[in-house]
Design a protein around this motif. Structure first.
Motif, PDB file in Angstrom:
ATOM      1  N   GLY A  53      -4.715  -5.567  -8.845  1.00 35.35           N
ATOM      2  CA  GLY A  53      -4.402  -4.441  -9.721  1.00 35.35           C
ATOM      3  C   GLY A  53      -3.797  -3.280  -8.954  1.00 35.35           C
ATOM      4  O   GLY A  53      -2.818  -2.669  -9.387  1.00 35.35           O
ATOM      5  N   LYS A  54      -4.354  -2.990  -7.803  1.00 33.76           N
ATOM      6  CA  LYS A  54      -3.851  -1.893  -6.969  1.00 33.76           C
ATOM      7  C   LYS A  54      -2.429  -2.181  -6.499  1.00 33.76           C
ATOM      8  O   LYS A  54      -1.566  -1.303  -6.511  1.00 33.76           O
ATOM      9  CB  LYS A  54      -4.783  -1.681  -5.782  1.00 33.76           C
ATOM     10  CG  LYS A  54      -4.432  -0.493  -4.930  1.00 33.76           C
ATOM     11  CD  LYS A  54      -5.464  -0.299  -3.833  1.00 33.76           C
ATOM     12  CE  LYS A  54      -5.139   0.864  -2.926  1.00 33.76           C
ATOM     13  NZ  LYS A  54      -6.145   1.032  -1.871  1.00 33.76           N
ATOM     14  N   GLN A  55      -2.158  -3.417  -6.107  1.00 34.79           N
ATOM     15  CA  GLN A  55      -0.810  -3.785  -5.661  1.00 34.79           C
ATOM     16  C   GLN A  55       0.208  -3.642  -6.793  1.00 34.79           C
ATOM     17  O   GLN A  55       1.328  -3.173  -6.572  1.00 34.79           O
ATOM     18  CB  GLN A  55      -0.795  -5.217  -5.131  1.00 34.79           C
ATOM     19  CG  GLN A  55      -1.535  -5.391  -3.824  1.00 34.79           C
ATOM     20  CD  GLN A  55      -1.495  -6.835  -3.358  1.00 34.79           C
ATOM     21  OE1 GLN A  55      -0.422  -7.381  -3.130  1.00 34.79           O
ATOM     22  NE2 GLN A  55      -2.667  -7.449  -3.249  1.00 34.79           N
ATOM     23  N   MET A  56      -0.180  -4.041  -7.999  1.00 32.92           N
ATOM     24  CA  MET A  56       0.734  -3.908  -9.140  1.00 32.92           C
ATOM     25  C   MET A  56       0.993  -2.433  -9.438  1.00 32.92           C
ATOM     26  O   MET A  56       2.123  -2.032  -9.724  1.00 32.92           O
ATOM     27  CB  MET A  56       0.165  -4.628 -10.370  1.00 32.92           C
ATOM     28  CG  MET A  56       0.116  -6.132 -10.212  1.00 32.92           C
ATOM     29  SD  MET A  56      -0.390  -7.022 -11.711  1.00 32.92           S
ATOM     30  CE  MET A  56      -2.059  -6.431 -11.957  1.00 32.92           C
ATOM     31  N   LEU A  57      -0.066  -1.627  -9.369  1.00 29.57           N
ATOM     32  CA  LEU A  57       0.076  -0.193  -9.604  1.00 29.57           C
ATOM     33  C   LEU A  57       1.002   0.433  -8.567  1.00 29.57           C
ATOM     34  O   LEU A  57       1.891   1.222  -8.913  1.00 29.57           O
ATOM     35  CB  LEU A  57      -1.293   0.496  -9.582  1.00 29.57           C
ATOM     36  CG  LEU A  57      -1.275   2.011  -9.766  1.00 29.57           C
ATOM     37  CD1 LEU A  57      -0.652   2.410 -11.104  1.00 29.57           C
ATOM     38  CD2 LEU A  57      -2.670   2.578  -9.633  1.00 29.57           C
ATOM     39  N   TYR A  58       0.843   0.090  -7.308  1.00 29.61           N
ATOM     40  CA  TYR A  58       1.694   0.643  -6.255  1.00 29.61           C
ATOM     41  C   TYR A  58       3.161   0.266  -6.468  1.00 29.61           C
ATOM     42  O   TYR A  58       4.060   1.046  -6.151  1.00 29.61           O
ATOM     43  CB  TYR A  58       1.213   0.214  -4.871  1.00 29.61           C
ATOM     44  CG  TYR A  58       0.217   1.175  -4.275  1.00 29.61           C
ATOM     45  CD1 TYR A  58       0.636   2.215  -3.451  1.00 29.61           C
ATOM     46  CD2 TYR A  58      -1.143   1.064  -4.539  1.00 29.61           C
ATOM     47  CE1 TYR A  58      -0.270   3.112  -2.903  1.00 29.61           C
ATOM     48  CE2 TYR A  58      -2.058   1.953  -4.005  1.00 29.61           C
ATOM     49  CZ  TYR A  58      -1.622   2.974  -3.189  1.00 29.61           C
ATOM     50  OH  TYR A  58      -2.520   3.870  -2.659  1.00 29.61           O
ATOM     51  N   LYS A  59       3.421  -0.913  -7.001  1.00 31.95           N
ATOM     52  CA  LYS A  59       4.801  -1.328  -7.287  1.00 31.95           C
ATOM     53  C   LYS A  59       5.402  -0.436  -8.371  1.00 31.95           C
ATOM     54  O   LYS A  59       6.561  -0.018  -8.275  1.00 31.95           O
ATOM     55  CB  LYS A  59       4.830  -2.799  -7.703  1.00 31.95           C
ATOM     56  CG  LYS A  59       6.206  -3.378  -7.786  1.00 31.95           C
ATOM     57  CD  LYS A  59       6.792  -3.553  -6.409  1.00 31.95           C
ATOM     58  CE  LYS A  59       8.035  -4.406  -6.435  1.00 31.95           C
ATOM     59  NZ  LYS A  59       8.606  -4.603  -5.106  1.00 31.95           N
ATOM     60  N   ILE A  60       4.615  -0.123  -9.400  1.00 30.09           N
ATOM     61  CA  ILE A  60       5.097   0.765 -10.465  1.00 30.09           C
ATOM     62  C   ILE A  60       5.297   2.171  -9.924  1.00 30.09           C
ATOM     63  O   ILE A  60       6.286   2.835 -10.239  1.00 30.09           O
ATOM     64  CB  ILE A  60       4.128   0.748 -11.673  1.00 30.09           C
ATOM     65  CG1 ILE A  60       4.161  -0.632 -12.344  1.00 30.09           C
ATOM     66  CG2 ILE A  60       4.482   1.854 -12.669  1.00 30.09           C
ATOM     67  CD1 ILE A  60       3.126  -0.824 -13.437  1.00 30.09           C
ATOM     68  N   VAL A  61       4.388   2.644  -9.087  1.00 32.76           N
ATOM     69  CA  VAL A  61       4.517   3.979  -8.479  1.00 32.76           C
ATOM     70  C   VAL A  61       5.783   4.049  -7.631  1.00 32.76           C
ATOM     71  O   VAL A  61       6.528   5.035  -7.685  1.00 32.76           O
ATOM     72  CB  VAL A  61       3.260   4.322  -7.650  1.00 32.76           C
ATOM     73  CG1 VAL A  61       3.496   5.536  -6.764  1.00 32.76           C
ATOM     74  CG2 VAL A  61       2.061   4.550  -8.573  1.00 32.76           C
ATOM     75  N   GLU A  62       6.050   3.012  -6.874  1.00 31.10           N
ATOM     76  CA  GLU A  62       7.268   2.959  -6.049  1.00 31.10           C
ATOM     77  C   GLU A  62       8.514   3.083  -6.929  1.00 31.10           C
ATOM     78  O   GLU A  62       9.440   3.836  -6.631  1.00 31.10           O
ATOM     79  CB  GLU A  62       7.278   1.641  -5.280  1.00 31.10           C
ATOM     80  CG  GLU A  62       8.483   1.395  -4.407  1.00 31.10           C
ATOM     81  CD  GLU A  62       8.420   0.001  -3.783  1.00 31.10           C
ATOM     82  OE1 GLU A  62       9.435  -0.713  -3.853  1.00 31.10           O
ATOM     83  OE2 GLU A  62       7.366  -0.373  -3.235  1.00 31.10           O
TER      84      GLU A  62
END
Length: 93
Positions: A53-62
């Motif tokens: 979940g954190k990795q997916m969130l970081y991709k959206i933040v990027e």
């Protein structure tokens, strides 16, 4: 772990895959040129506790940083991550 972003009309998805198997998905609504709303997160049971979940969130933040977009986290998981992680608060609406 591979994280892909996909957009279709007014919806977007951050999709996590490992060895051609779906590990999770985070969806967002595109609310305009400068705003998205993260509305749902799901992680497949076998990938729980692995930071998917954190990795997916970081991709959206990027992506949000690249496009100068702000994020409203309606999804409880995303909202809790924004409260915990100071390094992503710059994209918070």
């Amino acid at each position: 772990m591979e994280i892909l972003l996909k957009e279709e009309s007014n919806k977007g998805f951050s999709i996590a895959r490992e060895n051609n198997k779906r590990a999770g998905m985070m969806s967002y609504s595109i609310a305009g040129d400068t705003l998205i709303i993260i509305d749902h997160t799901e992680v497949e049971q076998e990938f729980n506790g692995k930071g998917v979940g954190k990795q997916m969130l970081y991709k959206i933040v990027e992506m949000a940083r690249d496009k100068n977009v702000k994020i409203i986290p309606l999804c409880p998981f995303a909202a809790s991550m924004f409260k915990k992680l100071d390094d992503i608060k710059d994209v918070l609406k």
